[in-house]
Design an enzyme around this catalytic site. Structure first.
Site, PDB file in Angstrom:
ATOM      1  NE  ARG A 194      -2.077  -2.264   3.183  1.00  0.00           N
ATOM      2  CZ  ARG A 194      -2.502  -2.749   4.346  1.00  0.00           C
ATOM      3  NH1 ARG A 194      -3.630  -2.302   4.863  1.00  0.00           N
ATOM      4  NH2 ARG A 194      -1.813  -3.658   4.992  1.00  0.00           N
ATOM      5  N   GLY A 229       1.427 -14.390   5.123  1.00  0.00           N
ATOM      6  CA  GLY A 229       0.540 -13.891   6.171  1.00  0.00           C
ATOM      7  C   GLY A 229       1.197 -13.856   7.542  1.00  0.00           C
ATOM      8  CB  THR A 230       0.313 -11.899  10.588  1.00  0.00           C
ATOM      9  OG1 THR A 230      -1.093 -12.197  10.457  1.00  0.00           O
ATOM     10  CG2 THR A 230       0.546 -10.494  10.051  1.00  0.00           C
ATOM     11  CG  ASP A 278       2.648  -2.259  10.040  1.00  0.00           C
ATOM     12  OD1 ASP A 278       2.509  -2.918  11.093  1.00  0.00           O
ATOM     13  OD2 ASP A 278       1.835  -2.314   9.097  1.00  0.00           O
ATOM     14  CE1 TYR A 294      40.687  17.183  -4.004  1.00  0.00           C
ATOM     15  CE2 TYR A 294      39.342  18.559  -5.423  1.00  0.00           C
ATOM     16  CZ  TYR A 294      39.870  17.317  -5.103  1.00  0.00           C
ATOM     17  OH  TYR A 294      39.570  16.237  -5.881  1.00  0.00           O
TER      18      TYR A 294
HETATM   19  C1  UD1 Z   1      -2.805  -6.677  10.679  1.00  0.00           C
HETATM   20  C2  UD1 Z   1      -3.862  -7.546  11.372  1.00  0.00           C
HETATM   21  C3  UD1 Z   1      -5.078  -6.667  11.669  1.00  0.00           C
HETATM   22  C4  UD1 Z   1      -4.674  -5.493  12.521  1.00  0.00           C
HETATM   23  C5  UD1 Z   1      -3.519  -4.723  11.895  1.00  0.00           C
HETATM   24  C6  UD1 Z   1      -3.000  -3.696  12.895  1.00  0.00           C
HETATM   25  C7  UD1 Z   1      -3.606  -9.803  10.463  1.00  0.00           C
HETATM   26  C8  UD1 Z   1      -4.152 -10.821   9.548  1.00  0.00           C
HETATM   27  N1  UD1 Z   1      -4.226  -8.630  10.495  1.00  0.00           N
HETATM   28  O1  UD1 Z   1      -3.345  -6.234   9.456  1.00  0.00           O
HETATM   29  O2  UD1 Z   1      -6.064  -7.429  12.358  1.00  0.00           O
HETATM   30  O3  UD1 Z   1      -5.784  -4.631  12.733  1.00  0.00           O
HETATM   31  O4  UD1 Z   1      -2.424  -5.603  11.536  1.00  0.00           O
HETATM   32  O5  UD1 Z   1      -1.987  -2.901  12.395  1.00  0.00           O
HETATM   33  O6  UD1 Z   1      -2.629 -10.061  11.128  1.00  0.00           O
HETATM   34  N2  UD1 Z   1       4.051  -9.402   7.984  1.00  0.00           N
HETATM   35  C9  UD1 Z   1       4.980 -10.416   7.979  1.00  0.00           C
HETATM   36  N3  UD1 Z   1       4.769 -11.488   7.169  1.00  0.00           N
HETATM   37  C10 UD1 Z   1       3.672 -11.617   6.372  1.00  0.00           C
HETATM   38  C11 UD1 Z   1       2.720 -10.566   6.405  1.00  0.00           C
HETATM   39  C12 UD1 Z   1       2.936  -9.478   7.227  1.00  0.00           C
HETATM   40  O7  UD1 Z   1       5.997 -10.353   8.664  1.00  0.00           O
HETATM   41  O8  UD1 Z   1       3.555 -12.611   5.674  1.00  0.00           O
HETATM   42  C13 UD1 Z   1       4.296  -8.247   8.843  1.00  0.00           C
HETATM   43  C14 UD1 Z   1       4.292  -6.933   8.106  1.00  0.00           C
HETATM   44  O9  UD1 Z   1       5.597  -6.586   7.688  1.00  0.00           O
HETATM   45  C15 UD1 Z   1       3.757  -5.958   9.145  1.00  0.00           C
HETATM   46  C16 UD1 Z   1       2.894  -6.814  10.032  1.00  0.00           C
HETATM   47  O10 UD1 Z   1       3.265  -8.147   9.777  1.00  0.00           O
HETATM   48  O11 UD1 Z   1       4.790  -5.387   9.895  1.00  0.00           O
HETATM   49  C17 UD1 Z   1       1.411  -6.622   9.761  1.00  0.00           C
HETATM   50  O12 UD1 Z   1       1.161  -6.937   8.400  1.00  0.00           O
HETATM   51  P1  UD1 Z   1       0.169  -6.068   7.510  1.00  0.00           P
HETATM   52  O13 UD1 Z   1       0.126  -6.655   6.159  1.00  0.00           O
HETATM   53  O14 UD1 Z   1       0.495  -4.631   7.636  1.00  0.00           O
HETATM   54  O15 UD1 Z   1      -1.198  -6.379   8.258  1.00  0.00           O
HETATM   55  P2  UD1 Z   1      -2.491  -5.475   8.311  1.00  0.00           P
HETATM   56  O16 UD1 Z   1      -3.260  -5.629   7.061  1.00  0.00           O
HETATM   57  O17 UD1 Z   1      -2.170  -4.129   8.741  1.00  0.00           O
HETATM   58 CA    CA Z   2      -0.282  -3.002   9.008  1.00  0.00          CA
END
Ligand code: UD1
Ligand code: CA
Length: 480
Positions: free
Chosen positions: A16, A80-81, A109, A396
């Site tokens: 984003r 994913g997280t 973040d 210089y």
């Molecule tokens: C996530 C949460 C959401 C929450 C929000 C708060 C999930 C599914 N959703 O969404 O509920 O409200 O954060 O800020 O967790 N990351 C990884 N590996 C991955 C994906 C992401 O390390 O495969 C890291 C990203 O770098 C980031 C963090 O995890 O620092 C969150 O990922 P991001 O994609 O920003 O999640 P959100 O959509 O914000």
């Molecule tokens: Ca985020």
């Protein structure tokens, strides 16, 4: 087994942001997002208990934060997280290390998180005997965040977290957001990770789904609201990031004001999080204090000055429009307006650098002055020296840099050029307009300019000559 470890999620790309730079390396408050989060983590756990999950541009992210000493877990593919935590679990299994009893999960973040809130959350997690504790907030606009569904209004218990894209129409107005910051009982978390599925709007393994899985198992999942909304906000777009940046600078200004620093119109100043300023110093509007800058007491920094990674003693006056980068300025010195102190400038006690004076790699002694239009580079200047207007060091030769050494009490006349390497002994005088190419002994006078020639009445004679010629030309044309 240690009590508490920290995992920081930092593998995501930050789609984003529409930027080539990995999201967690974008800066707010003068520092990468990830460094802010690591700093918060270090207040509650030993550095060797902190693990950053890296993936997108892993090497670049690692290089940027390596100096903190934290550990890394690679998530080569960002699925994913939840998948990120699966990688952490796999890493522990692989290394044979015993994981800590509890895991605090932070988002790379979500940079404004306060140590005090994390402490409160950890205490709440223990007190509630929870398997998972979620930090939440109720912002004016919850759009984009996962929503925390409590068992009933006001209850600590949570039944699950629903991501924005997966919200059912009747859930769209749920106001409480998931901050992405959690405390887990490690064994309980690890037991659920393999059950995660990708049947959601993003096709990812969501860490948030662990909440409902734990509830099904009869485990306790609770939510705790943070102290303020700002500290749990995420930085997913440049606009969100700039909002957090402004919040952080306001916080930095507030912190300094609480310590006795006067900051006029603080909203116009850009102050980095680590900057230190002593009491009774006055900062005027539109000043930038950046990086590791430290300013003493009773100083005044006038408008439009930008001070980066520099140290100022007490009672220093920085007039308008000065630019300092990696400089050290001693007590009572006066700079500017429009002085430019480049890296390695060490300005002595009570010294003056005036309008349009540029210095680089210069040590200038106590009480020395260069008040107007000078360039002083690669020089060692003693105490009580007076550098006249427009005097410069020629440091210089097109290939190498050379040093100019100026002894105590030297007087350098205006518009002189000092061709380095050259040494002016203590108390020497250089006549104005000199080009100095040879050393000048102590107490000597050096004149390095051609002698003045004065021709009396030359102008008047020339004028009379021209007038005569003009008359003759006129007469000639009348006759012709
Ligand atoms: C996530 C949460 C959401 C929450 C929000 C708060 C999930 C599914 N959703 O969404 O509920 O409200 O954060 O800020 O967790 N990351 C990884 N590996 C991955 C994906 C992401 O390390 O495969 C890291 C990203 O770098 C980031 C963090 O995890 O620092 C969150 O990922 P991001 O994609 O920003 O999640 P959100 O959509 O914000
Ligand atoms: Ca985020």
């Amino acid at each position: 087994m240690s009590e508490l470890g920290v995992v920081i999620l930092a593998a995501g790309k930050g789609t984003r942001l529409k930027s080539r730079r990995p999201k967690v390396l974008h800066e707010i408050g003068g520092q990468a997002l990830l460094l802010h989060v690591i700093a918060a983590a270090r207040t509650i756990a030993a550095t060797d208990e902190i693990y950053c999950v890296v993936g997108h541009e892993a090497e670049r992210v690692k290089a940027a934060v390596e100096k903190t000493g934290v550990g890394f877990v690679l998530q080569a593919e960002q699925r994913g997280t939840g998948h990120a935590l699966q990688m952490v679990k796999a890493e522990f299994a692989l290394s044979g290390a015993v994981p800590p009893k509890n895991l605090l999960v932070l988002s790379g973040d979500v940079p404004l998180i306060k140590p005090s809130t994390l402490q409160r959350m950890i205490a709440f997690h223990a007190e509630q005997r929870a398997a998972m504790t979620i930090l939440t907030a109720v912002p004016p606009d919850p759009t984009g965040y996962g929503r925390v569904m409590r068992a009933s209004a006001g209850a600590a218990e949570v039944v699950g977290i629903v991501e924005q894209k997966d919200l059912k129409p009747e859930q769209l107005r749920s106001p409480e957001i998931n901050s992405g910051i959690y405390c887990f009982e490690t064994a309980a978390l690890f037991a659920q990770l393999d059950k995660l599925q990708t049947n959601n709007a993003n096709g990812e393994f969501y860490l948030t789904d662990v909440a409902a899985l734990l509830v099904v198992e009869g485990r306790r999942v609770v939510a705790l609201a943070g102290d303020s909304v700002d500290e749990v906000l995420g930085a997913n777009t440049i606009a969100e990031m700039m909002y957090l940046d402004a919040a952080m600078r306001v916080e930095a200004a507030r912190r300094l004001m609480a310590q006795g620093v006067t900051i006029f119109r603080p909203e116009t100043c850009v102050i980095d999080a680590q900057v230190e300023v002593g009491a009774d110093t006055v900062i005027e509007p539109y000043v930038q204090l950046l990086g590791t800058t430290k300013i003493g007491s009773d100083c005044r920094v006038r408008s439009y000055s930008v001070i980066q990674d520099s140290t100022l003693g007490d009672g220093v006056l920085v007039r308008n429009g000065c630019v300092l980068d990696d400089a050290a300025v001693s007590d009572g010195a006066q700079l500017g307006p429009y002085a430019h102190l480049r890296p390695g400038s060490e300005i002595g006690e009570g010294a003056h650098l005036g309008n349009f004076v540029e210095t680089k790699k210069v040590r200038m002694g106590k009480g020395s002055k260069a008040n107007h239009l000078s360039y002083l580079g690669d020089a060692v200047i003693g105490a009580g020296v007076n550098v006249g207007a427009g005097a410069i060091t020629c440091n210089y030769d097109g290939v190498h840099k050379h040093t100019t050494t100026i002894g105590d009490g030297v007087f350098v006349g205006s518009d002189s050029t000092l061709v380095a390497p050259v040494t002016l002994g203590n108390g020497a005088y250089v006549a104005a307009g000199s080009c100095i190419t040879e050393d000048v002994p102590a107490s000597a006078l050096a004149l390095g300019r051609s002698r003045q020639v004065t021709k009396p009445e030359w102008v008047a004679n020339k004028r009379a000559e021209r007038e005569t010629q003009a008359k003759e030309a006129l007469n000639k044309s009348l006759r012709g």
